[in-house]
Motif scaffolding. Structure first.
Motif, PDB file in Angstrom:
ATOM      1  N   ALA A 129     -12.658  10.261  -1.550  1.00  0.00           N
ATOM      2  CA  ALA A 129     -11.867  11.462  -1.378  1.00  0.00           C
ATOM      3  C   ALA A 129     -11.841  12.025  -0.159  1.00  0.00           C
ATOM      4  CB  ALA A 129     -12.934  12.417  -2.522  1.00  0.00           C
ATOM      5  N   GLY A 130     -10.735  12.813  -0.056  1.00  0.00           N
ATOM      6  CA  GLY A 130     -10.150  13.057   1.305  1.00  0.00           C
ATOM      7  C   GLY A 130      -9.592  12.228   2.190  1.00  0.00           C
ATOM      8  N   GLY A 131      -9.491  10.937   1.805  1.00  0.00           N
ATOM      9  CA  GLY A 131      -9.601   9.885   2.789  1.00  0.00           C
ATOM     10  C   GLY A 131      -7.682   9.809   3.191  1.00  0.00           C
ATOM     11  N   SER A 132      -7.415   9.176   4.039  1.00  0.00           N
ATOM     12  CA  SER A 132      -6.117   9.029   4.476  1.00  0.00           C
ATOM     13  C   SER A 132      -5.114   7.998   3.459  1.00  0.00           C
ATOM     14  CB  SER A 132      -5.844   8.711   5.875  1.00  0.00           C
ATOM     15  OG  SER A 132      -6.334   7.082   6.138  1.00  0.00           O
ATOM     16  N   GLY A 133      -5.544   7.150   2.740  1.00  0.00           N
ATOM     17  CA  GLY A 133      -4.959   6.163   1.948  1.00  0.00           C
ATOM     18  C   GLY A 133      -4.330   5.003   2.894  1.00  0.00           C
ATOM     19  N   LEU A 134      -4.599   5.093   4.088  1.00  0.00           N
ATOM     20  CA  LEU A 134      -4.033   4.018   5.045  1.00  0.00           C
ATOM     21  C   LEU A 134      -5.068   2.812   4.829  1.00  0.00           C
ATOM     22  CD1 LEU A 134      -2.498   6.157   7.669  1.00  0.00           C
ATOM     23  CD2 LEU A 134      -1.450   4.762   6.086  1.00  0.00           C
ATOM     24  N   VAL A 135      -4.667   1.807   4.478  1.00  0.00           N
ATOM     25  CA  VAL A 135      -5.785   0.546   4.335  1.00  0.00           C
ATOM     26  C   VAL A 135      -5.247  -0.634   5.271  1.00  0.00           C
ATOM     27  CG1 VAL A 135      -6.443  -1.116   2.732  1.00  0.00           C
ATOM     28  CG2 VAL A 135      -6.243   1.318   1.763  1.00  0.00           C
ATOM     29  N   LEU A 136      -6.287  -1.123   5.716  1.00  0.00           N
ATOM     30  CA  LEU A 136      -5.842  -2.347   6.710  1.00  0.00           C
ATOM     31  C   LEU A 136      -5.943  -3.474   5.615  1.00  0.00           C
ATOM     32  CD1 LEU A 136      -5.384  -3.094   9.592  1.00  0.00           C
ATOM     33  CD2 LEU A 136      -7.887  -3.600   9.470  1.00  0.00           C
ATOM     34  N   PRO A 137      -4.979  -4.318   5.326  1.00  0.00           N
ATOM     35  CA  PRO A 137      -4.957  -5.360   4.440  1.00  0.00           C
ATOM     36  C   PRO A 137      -5.769  -6.530   4.926  1.00  0.00           C
ATOM     37  CG  PRO A 137      -2.618  -5.131   5.508  1.00  0.00           C
ATOM     38  CD  PRO A 137      -3.565  -4.029   5.878  1.00  0.00           C
ATOM     39  N   ASP A 138      -5.974  -6.684   6.288  1.00  0.00           N
ATOM     40  CA  ASP A 138      -6.615  -8.020   6.783  1.00  0.00           C
ATOM     41  C   ASP A 138      -6.808  -7.588   8.345  1.00  0.00           C
ATOM     42  OD1 ASP A 138      -4.350  -9.035   8.294  1.00  0.00           O
ATOM     43  OD2 ASP A 138      -3.429  -9.455   6.367  1.00  0.00           O
TER      44      ASP A 138
END
Length: 215
Positions: A110-119
């Motif tokens: 919650a409140g995160g950026s939503g930017l995920v590192l896929p690997d």
């Protein structure tokens, strides 16, 4: 808890059922993203099934991102510290759980950026992949697949375990990887994934899965 009753199902119907379940789930911590585990040994079709669910969710208007834990192996110097065929190291030291918390789950809090590192790490070159981050929009779904996922207190909103009997696991594991089998027995003994998962899928015969809920 008694034994789970499993019913025969096709992969197509199973995919639709799990996608429907995902769309009905709400994140308990208030996150706008959902985090789904597809847990299973290498002989189970975890990555394939995660991609099936990804496609089904997109047809329902939900963004989804498939991430495999094989992209989060630790460097060889750490992973192979006790040799190349140590089952205890494989169980607890091969996968960089800290990086998964930081780079995959952290951005989806919650409140995160939503930017995920896929690997993060390429085991073939033993170097960082340097992959760009992927933005998962609010309402999107993370589908993380790999072994031993239910033993780390990851904040999953739905968990699916692809189960192989000991005999099927032995048959589906290449000869060069048979040394990993004690690690999966330890996982069964310590975590009991069949009873811990929200959805259990038996995949001894990959053509004819059977499924059931554990709740």
């Amino acid at each position: 808890m008694g034994p789970v009753r499993l019913e025969a199902i096709t992969w197509e119907r199973l995919t639709e059922a799990v996608a429907d379940t995902v769309t009905a789930v709400k994140a308990e911590d208030g996150s706008p993203w959902l985090r789904v585990a597809v847990d299973g040994a290498g002989g189970a079709p975890g990555g394939e099934f995660a991609r099936r669910v990804e496609d089904a969710l997109r047809l329902r208007g939900r963004s989804a991102l498939v991430v495999g834990t094989e992209g989060f192996l630790r460097p060889a110097s750490l992973r192979l510290e006790y040799g190349r065929q140590d089952p205890d190291s494989y169980y607890s030291g091969w996968f960089d759980t800290g990086a998964l918390w930081r780079e995959v789950f952290g951005p989806l809090e919650a409140g995160g950026s939503g930017l995920v590192l896929p690997d993060l790490w390429d085991p073939a070159t033993d170097r960082a992949t340097r992959s760009p981050r992927v933005r998962l929009p609010p309402g999107g779904v993370l589908l993380l697949h790999g072994p031993f996922l239910l033993g780390h207190w990851f904040p999953f909103d739905l968990t699916v375990h692809l189960q192989l009997s000991p005999g099927a696991l032995r048959r589906r594991t290449p000869e060069s990887e048979q040394w990993t089998l004690p690690a999966f027995q330890r996982y069964e003994d310590e975590v009991g994934p069949a009873g811990a998962a929200d959805v259990l899928v038996r995949v001894d015969d990959p053509r004819h899965p059977a499924w059931g809920g554990t709740g």
